[in-house]
Design an enzyme around this catalytic site. Structure first.
Site, short mmCIF file in Angstrom:
data_model
loop_
_atom_site.label_atom_id
_atom_site.label_comp_id
_atom_site.label_asym_id
_atom_site.label_seq_id
_atom_site.Cartn_x
_atom_site.Cartn_y
_atom_site.Cartn_z
N ASP A 447 1.13 -2.85 7.17
CA ASP A 447 2.66 -2.85 6.47
C ASP A 447 2.74 -3.29 5.36
O ASP A 447 1.88 -4.53 5.15
CB ASP A 447 2.94 -4.35 7.38
CG ASP A 447 4.34 -4.49 7.06
OD1 ASP A 447 4.57 -3.66 6.39
OD2 ASP A 447 5.15 -6.22 7.85
N HIS A 448 3.10 -2.78 4.34
CA HIS A 448 2.91 -2.27 3.03
C HIS A 448 3.35 -3.50 2.52
O HIS A 448 4.15 -3.28 1.46
CB HIS A 448 3.30 -0.73 2.84
CG HIS A 448 2.57 -0.46 1.21
ND1 HIS A 448 1.84 -0.86 0.55
CD2 HIS A 448 2.78 1.44 0.82
CE1 HIS A 448 0.82 -0.60 -0.16
NE2 HIS A 448 1.30 1.44 -0.47
#
Length: 477
Positions: A447-448
């Protein structure tokens, strides 16, 4: 609670997971007339997460089973009635003769505590059950007289025939009964704008079929309206009906439905980044063979996945920031001091992701035992909903299918997922020479929002370094 309510206890479909709204009845283990005891399994249901066995919370005799196998029931709906004092006599017998009058569209709800599984609460429901036609030998049919009798007891009409409810404005019409049709057929009718009450059923026991809906749609089409030209694909194959005859349509429900919703939500909520690395795992494969001969690992499942899981746990220990979750509501990043390691498992009911609680605290033999139990339970379809809750990171082993790697989608609420590809013998430069080596490709999706490229790269590089030189499991642990 009245004496009648205390005697005839209704068991309602509980929420056996976390906020589930419905479950499909897979199998009944009891029928009307059977004696049951508190804690005895009465049926198996499939929720959006797993198959679960439901225990009866009462001692007594089954008086009514409200739904047949294969029916999806809303949480909070009564599914079975138990007579907890059968020795009191057949108080329901007179009312049973008035079953047609007593079987109403809406069932009365007993007051007081609802019977539910320990630890779960039954959500309130306004579900209404339609009257069903009697079928000799069917579970649902055999329970109707008893069900009507019990309902008469609950409504306070024991010992006498139940009078028909007074009509508010006009006499009740038989056509008010809800037409019988399966959910896919109801959806088709809705899409075509067809009122099922106007459709003539041709299926068994008055069930409306897909063909009945299409026939009704054709009959209601304006005669003067020119038919629309058929699509080229339909013309080539002999029309839409011919195409449909060559298709198999499977209702989307249970685990498959929940997985689809979760993956869509994850893919379009968390910005995914996937990084790849190819690594020489020859030493790891040799270690796997050595561990199989180790007395401390006797009787345990030892395979490459075990060491990949251990490598991931060590990488998380070195980079704890990746073991986190994004809290959108509170606008917080929640870092976790524990690792609930999820293992994606393909089952006959669909993909599920049970997890090993506090995996970071387990020794290698303990981790092997937990992995073996997790896989065996998943294959049997007995994974409990609690075993799939609270995961922090996940591994998906696509290598068992001969696949090199993939771009896995995050399990909702988690920050990272590692894809472990197939281990293959490939030419590899080793100590300055090209030699055949055992090689695999790893892919890490994260999850950036909370994991930047540097952190994700460090975690993936650490996993690869451990698998290339597994002695780091000792020096880095």
């Amino acid at each position: 609670m009245t004496a009648t309510e205390q005697r005839f206890r209704e068991f309602k479909m509980p929420d056996v997971g976390e906020g589930l709204t419905e479950a499909e009845i897979l199998k009944w283990y009891v029928q009307p007339g059977d004696t049951v005891t508190d804690g005895q399994v009465i049926c198996e249901v499939e929720t959006a997460k797993a198959a679960v066995e439901l225990p009866c919370p009462y001692d007594g005799v089954v008086q009514a089973v409200h739904f047949d196998e294969g029916v999806t029931v809303d949480v909070g709906t009564s599914i079975i009635v138990v007579d907890t004092n059968p020795g009191a006599g057949p108080a329901e017998a007179p009312a049973a003769q008035a079953a047609p009058a007593a079987e109403a569209e809406e069932e009365a709800e007993p007051q007081g505590r609802q019977a539910v599984l320990v630890g779960y609460g039954a959500a309130p429901s306004s579900t209404k059950r339609r009257a069903r036609k009697a079928q000799p030998g069917a579970a649902g049919a055999s329970s109707e007289p008893a069900a009507a009798a019990v309902q008469a007891e609950l409504n306070g009409h024991a010992g006498a025939a139940v009078p028909s409810a007074p009509a508010p404005a006009a006499p009740s019409l038989p056509t008010a009964e809800r037409p019988l049709a399966k959910p896919p057929v109801r959806k088709l009718a809705k899409d075509l704008g067809i009122d099922l009450a106007t459709v003539t059923p041709t299926g068994p026991d008055g069930v409306i079929t897909r063909e009945d809906v299409h026939a009704a749609a054709s009959a209601t089409a304006p005669a003067a309206e020119a038919p629309a030209p058929a699509p080229a694909a339909a013309v080539a194959t002999g029309g839409s009906e011919a195409v449909r005859a060559r298709e198999t349509r499977i209702p989307i429900k249970g685990v498959r439905k929940a997985t689809a919703q979760a993956m869509v939500n994850s893919a379009f909520t968390a910005p995914h980044v996937t990084e790849f690395i190819t690594v020489d795992v020859t030493r790891t494969m040799k270690l796997v063979q050595e561990l199989k001969q180790d007395p401390d690992m006797a009787g345990l499942r030892v395979n490459p996945l075990l060491l990949v899981a251990k490598a991931l746990l060590v990488a998380i220990k070195r980079n704890p920031e990746i073991n986190a979750a994004w809290d959108e509501e509170n606008q917080e990043i929640v870092r976790k001091d524990y690792v609930n390691l999820g293992i994606a498992a393909a089952t006959p009911r669909g993909l599920i992701v049970p997890n090993i609680k506090d995996a970071e605290a387990k020794t290698l033999p303990q981790l092997a035992a937990a992995l073996g139990e997790l896989v065996a339970t998943a294959r049997e379809g007995k994974t409990a909903p609690g075993d799939m809750a609270g995961g922090t990171v996940t591994i998906t082993n696509v290598g068992v299918f001969g696949v090199d790697t993939g771009t896995p989608i995050l399990n909702p609420g988690e920050s990272a997922i590692l894809a472990f590809g197939a281990v293959k013998l490939q030419p590899w430069v080793h100590k300055g020479k090209v030699k055949p080596r055992q090689v695999t490709t790893l892919a890490l999706s994260f999850d950036h929002r909370l994991v930047d490229g540097e952190l994700g790269s460090k975690v993936l590089a650490d996993i690869a370094a451990i698998l290339e030189h597994p002695k780091r499991l000792i020096t880095w642990a």
